[in-house]
Motif scaffolding. Structure first.
Motif, short mmCIF file in Angstrom:
data_model
loop_
_atom_site.label_atom_id
_atom_site.label_comp_id
_atom_site.label_asym_id
_atom_site.label_seq_id
_atom_site.Cartn_x
_atom_site.Cartn_y
_atom_site.Cartn_z
N ASP A 15 19.71 119.88 0.12
CA ASP A 15 20.12 120.72 1.24
C ASP A 15 21.62 120.78 1.32
OD1 ASP A 15 17.67 121.54 2.02
OD2 ASP A 15 17.35 119.85 3.41
N ALA A 16 22.24 119.57 1.22
CA ALA A 16 23.72 119.52 1.29
C ALA A 16 24.31 120.41 0.22
CB ALA A 16 24.18 118.08 1.14
N PHE A 17 23.75 120.30 -0.94
CA PHE A 17 24.26 121.10 -2.09
C PHE A 17 24.07 122.58 -1.83
CE2 PHE A 17 25.72 121.77 -6.18
CZ PHE A 17 24.91 122.69 -6.82
N GLU A 18 22.85 122.88 -1.28
CA GLU A 18 22.55 124.28 -1.00
C GLU A 18 23.53 124.83 0.01
OE1 GLU A 18 18.64 125.00 0.44
OE2 GLU A 18 18.95 127.16 0.51
N MET A 19 23.80 123.97 1.06
CA MET A 19 24.75 124.41 2.07
C MET A 19 26.09 124.69 1.45
SD MET A 19 23.71 122.00 5.24
CE MET A 19 24.91 122.57 6.42
N GLN A 20 26.49 123.78 0.57
CA GLN A 20 27.77 124.00 -0.10
C GLN A 20 27.74 125.31 -0.87
OE1 GLN A 20 28.37 120.28 -2.24
NE2 GLN A 20 30.30 120.07 -1.14
N ARG A 27 33.93 119.73 3.49
CA ARG A 27 34.37 119.08 4.74
C ARG A 27 33.38 119.35 5.86
NH1 ARG A 27 37.27 120.43 8.99
NH2 ARG A 27 37.62 122.50 8.18
N GLN A 28 32.95 120.64 5.99
CA GLN A 28 32.01 120.98 7.05
C GLN A 28 30.71 120.20 6.88
OE1 GLN A 28 32.19 125.22 6.25
NE2 GLN A 28 32.77 125.59 8.39
N VAL A 29 30.24 120.12 5.66
CA VAL A 29 29.00 119.40 5.40
C VAL A 29 29.17 117.93 5.75
CG1 VAL A 29 27.38 118.71 3.61
CG2 VAL A 29 28.28 121.03 3.62
N ASP A 30 30.31 117.34 5.32
CA ASP A 30 30.56 115.90 5.58
C ASP A 30 30.63 115.63 7.07
OD1 ASP A 30 32.66 115.30 2.65
OD2 ASP A 30 30.46 115.31 2.92
N GLU A 31 31.32 116.55 7.79
CA GLU A 31 31.42 116.37 9.25
C GLU A 31 30.06 116.41 9.89
OE1 GLU A 31 35.82 118.36 9.94
OE2 GLU A 31 34.02 119.33 10.76
N PHE A 32 29.27 117.36 9.44
CA PHE A 32 27.91 117.51 9.99
C PHE A 32 27.09 116.26 9.74
CE2 PHE A 32 24.18 119.53 11.32
CZ PHE A 32 23.16 119.26 10.42
N ILE A 33 27.19 115.72 8.59
CA ILE A 33 26.44 114.49 8.24
C ILE A 33 26.95 113.30 9.05
CG2 ILE A 33 25.98 112.88 6.35
CD1 ILE A 33 26.00 115.37 4.47
N ALA A 34 28.31 113.24 9.16
CA ALA A 34 28.89 112.11 9.92
C ALA A 34 28.41 112.13 11.37
CB ALA A 34 30.40 112.19 9.84
#
Ligand SMILES: Nc1ncnc2c1ncn2[C@@H]1O[C@H](COP(=O)(O)OP(=O)(O)O)[C@@H](O)[C@H]1O
Ligand SMILES: [Mg+2]
Length: 396
Positions: A15-20, A27-34
């Protein structure tokens, strides 16, 4: 708690990859995960505290149990108390657990919503990008088409120029070929004309020669015809053996028959008395007599001299003289010339029968006579034939 990503089943690595891939930055993905992790940690801490509380209650319960064991009488009360406490603890634990579950579910929903939103955004962005890319592609296609059309127009113009040049060149080649063909035709015509003229000249020449040949042939034919007529006259084949004849006709036909044997240097002179009557005669035999006399005269003269054939009348006789300008014969020979087989000619040339036969024809058959006069340069054989039919001789 090292990695709580497994607590977010809807946000896997994929999913993370797909989002990317859909355009969210790392950064957006990392923030979302954090953010998700922090909420989860919070929930975990609360759960841990609830568990600690529950542990404390358990210890109290154990203590109470010990006390209860020590103080049997208060057993039931204590047991009840314990049950109540246990129930409270259980209820509290359950409530805490349920609350934590709710929170987790809520967090999950939120996370799911975030993911959905992110997905939708990503999709929108992707669509925008796609639209943009399509527009860009269309622009590129339009400009490429314009460029291609320009190139096409240019190459078409070039092609037209090339075609025009090619047409000019081919016209030039055609014109030169036509000129060559015309030249060849002119030459061929000239040659044909020359050949034709030559052929015409040859034809004229040939027709001239042909005319000459025909004339010669006509002459020859005339000669042959007169020869045939003479031969017929001479041989008397189609006539009765004994008839009334003109001696001139007999003499002429004999001369024609002998013309080939008389050398060209001998001149033939005819001195005919045309008033002579026709006489009864054996014509073919008389011709044989003339032949023998003329043959001897020509032989005596050789290549040159004069042969005279003369006719005349002597009362009731027709006279024929055969004269030559040869050397003549001495008296001793002249006395013997009528003997059969007498000849003065070399073996193979004379038979010595010519004058013997002539005598028989003239004297015996026609009741005529033969006289001979001979001096060098002038020899005459005179034949006399009666004008009236004598009684046929029975001796011959
Ligand atoms: N016109 C002539 N002139 C001279 N000699 C002649 C003449 N005619 C005949 N004679 C002589 O008479 C010969 C006999 O003649 P002929 O009987 O005709 O036989 P042939 O001619 O075969 O000799 C001759 O060989 C020749 O010597
Ligand atoms: Mg003879």
């Amino acid at each position: 708690m090292n990695d709580n990503t497994d607590l977010l089943p809807n946000l896997s690595h994929e999913d993370a990859f797909e989002m990317q891939m859909r355009g969210y930055s790392r950064r957006q993905v990392d923030e979302f995960i954090a953010r998700c992790r922090s909420q989860i940690r919070d929930l975990e801490q609360r759960l841990a505290r609830s568990l600690d509380d529950s542990e404390e209650l358990r210890r109290d319960l154990a203590t109470a149990r010990q006390q209860a064991l020590g103080a049997k009488p208060a057993h039931e009360e204590v047991s009840e108390r314990i049950a109540q406490i246990l129930k409270l603890a259980d209820d509290e634990a359950r409530s805490q657990k349920s609350k934590a579950d709710d929170d987790i579910a809520k967090q999950r929903d939120e996370a799911q919503q975030d993911v959905d939103r992110a997905r939708a955004e990503a999709r929108e962005q992707a669509e925008r990008m796609l639209t943009a890319a399509q527009e860009q592609a269309e622009r590129a296609i339009t400009s490429a088409r314009a460029e291609a059309e320009k190139t096409l127009t240019a190459s078409r113009t070039e092609a037209e120029q090339t075609t025009t040049e090619a047409r000019k060149k081919s016209e030039a080649v055609l014109a030169s070929a036509k000129a060559q063909a015309k030249k060849a035709l002119d030459e061929a015509t000239a040659r044909a004309t020359a050949i034709h003229d030559g052929a015409e000249r040859r034809l004229n020449l040939l027709s001239t020669r042909h005319g000459e040949t025909i004339k010669r042939l006509t002459d020859i034919l005339d000669g042959v015809s007169s020869l045939v007529a003479a031969a017929k006259q001479y041989t008397q084949l189609d006539r009765a053996p004994h008839q009334v004849v003109d001696v001139h006709e007999l003499l002429d036909s004999t001369l024609v028959m002998l013309s080939g044997k008389i050398p060209s240097g001998i001149r033939v002179v005819k001195e005919y008395d045309l008033s002579l009557p026709a006489i009864p005669a054996y014509a073919a035999e008389l011709n044989q007599a003339w032949t023998n006399l003329i043959d001897n005269a020509a032989a005596a003269m050789g290549q040159t001299g004069v042969l005279t054939v003369r006719t005349g009348r002597d009362r009731d006789h027709v006279v024929v003289d055969i004269c030559d300008t040869g050397p003549g014969m001495p008296p001793e020979i002249r006395e013997r010339i009528f003997e059969p087989f007498f000849t003065t000619k070399p073996v193979g040339q004379g038979t010595g029968l010519g004058l013997d036969i002539t005598w028989r024809i003239v004297v015996n058959k026609h009741r005529g006579d033969i006289q001979v006069q001979s001096v060098p340069g002038d020899t005459r054989f005179r034949v006399r034939l009666p004008v009236t039919d004598p009684a046929p001789s029975v001796s011959d």
